[in-house]
Design a protein around this motif. Structure first.
Motif, mmCIF file in Angstrom:
data_model
loop_
_atom_site.group_PDB
_atom_site.id
_atom_site.type_symbol
_atom_site.label_atom_id
_atom_site.label_comp_id
_atom_site.label_asym_id
_atom_site.label_seq_id
_atom_site.Cartn_x
_atom_site.Cartn_y
_atom_site.Cartn_z
ATOM 1 N N ALA A 240 -52.892 -13.383 122.755
ATOM 2 C CA ALA A 240 -51.590 -13.377 122.082
ATOM 3 C C ALA A 240 -50.504 -13.941 122.985
ATOM 4 O O ALA A 240 -49.667 -14.750 122.547
ATOM 5 N N LEU A 241 -50.504 -13.520 124.247
ATOM 6 C CA LEU A 241 -49.488 -14.016 125.175
ATOM 7 C C LEU A 241 -49.667 -15.510 125.428
ATOM 8 O O LEU A 241 -48.686 -16.259 125.563
ATOM 9 N N ASN A 242 -50.913 -15.974 125.463
ATOM 10 C CA ASN A 242 -51.155 -17.403 125.636
ATOM 11 C C ASN A 242 -50.581 -18.206 124.476
ATOM 12 O O ASN A 242 -50.029 -19.291 124.667
ATOM 13 N N ALA A 243 -50.700 -17.691 123.257
ATOM 14 C CA ALA A 243 -50.121 -18.383 122.099
ATOM 15 C C ALA A 243 -48.622 -18.566 122.276
ATOM 16 O O ALA A 243 -48.060 -19.627 121.954
ATOM 17 N N MET A 244 -47.943 -17.561 122.824
ATOM 18 C CA MET A 244 -46.505 -17.666 123.051
ATOM 19 C C MET A 244 -46.176 -18.749 124.080
ATOM 20 O O MET A 244 -45.173 -19.451 123.957
ATOM 21 N N THR A 245 -47.027 -18.894 125.108
ATOM 22 C CA THR A 245 -46.743 -19.907 126.131
ATOM 23 C C THR A 245 -46.892 -21.319 125.572
ATOM 24 O O THR A 245 -46.164 -22.231 125.978
ATOM 25 N N PHE A 246 -47.838 -21.520 124.652
ATOM 26 C CA PHE A 246 -47.938 -22.822 123.994
ATOM 27 C C PHE A 246 -46.658 -23.134 123.222
ATOM 28 O O PHE A 246 -46.157 -24.260 123.242
ATOM 29 N N GLY A 247 -46.107 -22.130 122.542
ATOM 30 C CA GLY A 247 -44.868 -22.332 121.809
ATOM 31 C C GLY A 247 -43.709 -22.673 122.727
ATOM 32 O O GLY A 247 -42.859 -23.520 122.392
ATOM 33 N N ALA A 248 -43.665 -22.039 123.908
ATOM 34 C CA ALA A 248 -42.591 -22.316 124.857
ATOM 35 C C ALA A 248 -42.631 -23.766 125.330
ATOM 36 O O ALA A 248 -41.587 -24.441 125.438
ATOM 37 N N PHE A 249 -43.838 -24.295 125.601
ATOM 38 C CA PHE A 249 -43.939 -25.683 126.053
ATOM 39 C C PHE A 249 -43.588 -26.653 124.927
ATOM 40 O O PHE A 249 -42.974 -27.698 125.154
ATOM 41 N N ALA A 250 -43.955 -26.307 123.695
ATOM 42 C CA ALA A 250 -43.598 -27.159 122.559
ATOM 43 C C ALA A 250 -42.088 -27.274 122.426
ATOM 44 O O ALA A 250 -41.552 -28.363 122.155
ATOM 45 N N LEU A 251 -41.364 -26.174 122.637
ATOM 46 C CA LEU A 251 -39.897 -26.208 122.588
ATOM 47 C C LEU A 251 -39.333 -27.060 123.725
ATOM 48 O O LEU A 251 -38.364 -27.808 123.530
ATOM 49 N N ALA A 252 -39.932 -26.948 124.910
ATOM 50 C CA ALA A 252 -39.468 -27.753 126.043
ATOM 51 C C ALA A 252 -39.668 -29.242 125.774
ATOM 52 O O ALA A 252 -38.785 -30.067 126.054
ATOM 53 N N LEU A 253 -40.821 -29.609 125.216
ATOM 54 C CA LEU A 253 -41.092 -31.023 124.925
ATOM 55 C C LEU A 253 -40.127 -31.567 123.869
ATOM 56 O O LEU A 253 -39.784 -32.756 123.890
ATOM 57 N N ALA A 254 -39.666 -30.700 122.964
ATOM 58 C CA ALA A 254 -38.710 -31.136 121.948
ATOM 59 C C ALA A 254 -37.368 -31.517 122.568
ATOM 60 O O ALA A 254 -36.596 -32.287 121.977
ATOM 61 N N ALA A 255 -37.092 -30.982 123.771
ATOM 62 C CA ALA A 255 -35.823 -31.266 124.440
ATOM 63 C C ALA A 255 -35.911 -32.420 125.428
ATOM 64 O O ALA A 255 -34.908 -32.792 126.041
#
Length: 474
Positions: A240-255
């Motif tokens: 579950a925590l790993n899924a959150m880290t993927f989301g964090a990197f996706a947000l960073a790449l959007a910026a």
């Protein structure tokens, strides 16, 4: 899976004792890793790093000014955002890698299954990598990275749901790991090529080194977090925590927005472009030999990392905490290795550094196989981690410097293919062999073969260095 039991007081007391033992062992592993860091620093100096240009180490500067110059690349907004998001995602990836290995061992107790899962995770690079390299030279690399992170989020979420719902089997786990391996294989060439696009040639060495430091910091932090979660709230929450880290990197790449990029390759069909990239790499007098040496290092040396769950349980009898300590020890040496390469003031002598480091991997892995003491095994792995990173960062930097810009994605796809596929193949061969000969003997044989390959490369070091270090490209 495991929850803090309720009910009878003796059960609660047993759980508290278990948690106390975990904290005690974890503090011991931190103290051990601090000592190991000092050992790696000593190894670095004895091997000619730093300040030994006479040994081909290249001039380096470990002063505050030298380190400041290395980290100044983080002042570039896009690279700083990318590195921050990537580091968080990598911590999650290492959490999942350790958790998958431990879950596999709990389900099967089989070294062969450990090897198969490592194979499923990394070997897809061999099939998908060349196609992904051609795609990285054709398409928007940033978009490829963004899509890959979202797919990674989905697979981690599925593992969490499957484990909580109780329908996760070893076969299903293998299938999900294989899916994630395909996604990572397609993403890797774009991810590697993005570094050059974000910082340019002038800061490339420092950027690659910082990327490696982040990777190995994640290798240290991720397993430690995974060990805590497995021992306290259960395996599912690591997913579950790993899924959150993927989301964090996706947000960073959007910026992130690219400041510079290589010219797109002329379109002539995917198959032709793949063949052209392979032919270019093989014919290049520097890139070809260095990639062959990386194959040997992956199969004969780096594969041991994928078999650590078996070593932790069967050889050292240390359980998940021992596994976290061993994996984190690799990261301790690797972080120091990243600093050693990152503070180089020149690329001269980097080829010799890479080849000598391959020797170091072979010797350290061989030492790891002859001990059954956790402390000594962790020390040997830390030294191996140091040399793995000086080899990996050095080879990637040399390839990025020497490659023609229009071939960058395809050549880096081969580098990524080797980086992931080599250990996967080695882990599969060693894991299957361990069913008959135990874990130690196959790993020791791989280290011996690697030492022979490194010796052969050292006899050609000057010719390889001339092709890599004296051939500037776009």
């Amino acid at each position: 899976m495991r929850r803090c039991p309720g009910g009878r007081s003796w059960r609660r007391a047993a759980w508290r004792l278990r948690c106390f033992r975990f904290v005690k062992i974890d503090c011991y592993s931190i103290e051990t890793n601090i000592q190991i860091f000092a050992v790696c620093a000593s190894v670095a100096r004895r091997c000619g790093y730093p300040n030994r240009p006479d040994r081909g180490g290249g001039p380096m500067n470990f002063s505050a000014r030298g380190l400041s110059a290395m980290f100044s690349v983080l002042r570039q907004r896009n690279f700083a955002i990318y590195t921050s998001g990537s580091t968080v995602s990598l911590i999650g990836t290492w959490m999942q890698r350790v958790t998958v290995g431990w879950l596999c061992w709990e389900l099967t107790g089989s070294g062969a299954w450990l090897g198969l899962l490592a194979f499923a995770d990394m070997f897809p690079s061999v099939i998908v990598g060349p196609l992904a390299g051609a795609a990285a030279d054709r398409w928007d690399r940033l978009r490829i990275a963004r899509i890959s992170q979202m797919l990674g989020l989905l697979q981690a979420t599925f593992l969490f749901v499957a484990l909580v719902a109780g329908f996760l089997t070893i076969e299903l786990l293998f299938a999900v790991v294989l899916f994630h391996g395909v996604v990572e294989a397609f993403n890797q060439p774009s991810r590697l090529a993005l570094i050059h696009s974000l910082v340019g040639r002038e800061r490339l060495g420092a950027a690659v080194a910082i990327n490696s430091i982040a990777f190995n910091l994640a290798r240290f932090v991720g397993p430690a977090i995974a060990g805590v979660l497995i021992a306290t709230v259960g395996v599912a929450w690591a997913f579950a925590l790993n899924a959150m880290t993927f989301g964090a990197f996706a947000l960073a790449l959007a910026a992130v927005s690219l400041v510079r990029d290589d010219a797109l390759a002329p379109r002539s069909g995917f198959l032709r472009e793949i063949v052209d990239g392979f032919a270019y790499s093989v014919r290049h007098p520097g890139i070809g030999p260095i990639l062959m040496l990386m194959i040997a290092a992956g199969v004969g040396g780096r594969a041991v990392v994928e078999l650590l769950p078996g070593f932790a349980a069967d050889v050292f009898g240390a359980g998940p905490i021992g596994l976290a300590a061993l994996t984190s020890s690799v990261a301790v040496g690797a972080i120091l290795g990243g600093f050693v390469v990152g503070v180089r003031q020149s690329y001269t002598g980097l080829t010799r550094t890479v080849i000598v480091s391959v020797f170091g991997i072979a010797l350290a892995v061989a030492a790891f196989t002859v001990t059954d003491t956790l402390y000594l095994g962790a020390a040997a792995l830390a030294v191996a981690g140091f040399f793995m990173v000086t080899t990996g960062v050095g080879s990637q930097t040399l390839v990025q410097l020497a490659v023609d810009g229009s071939m960058r994605g395809r050549v880096l796809s081969l580098h990524g293919l080797i980086f992931r596929g080599g250990p996967a193949l080695g882990a599969l061969l060693m894991g299957v062999s361990s069913e008959f000969a135990g874990l130690r003997l196959p790993v020791a044989v791989g280290a011996a073969i690697l030492a022979i390959c490194a010796f052969f490369a050292l006899t050609r070091v000057n010719a390889i260095a001339d092709a890599l270090e004296n051939e500037p490209r776009n």
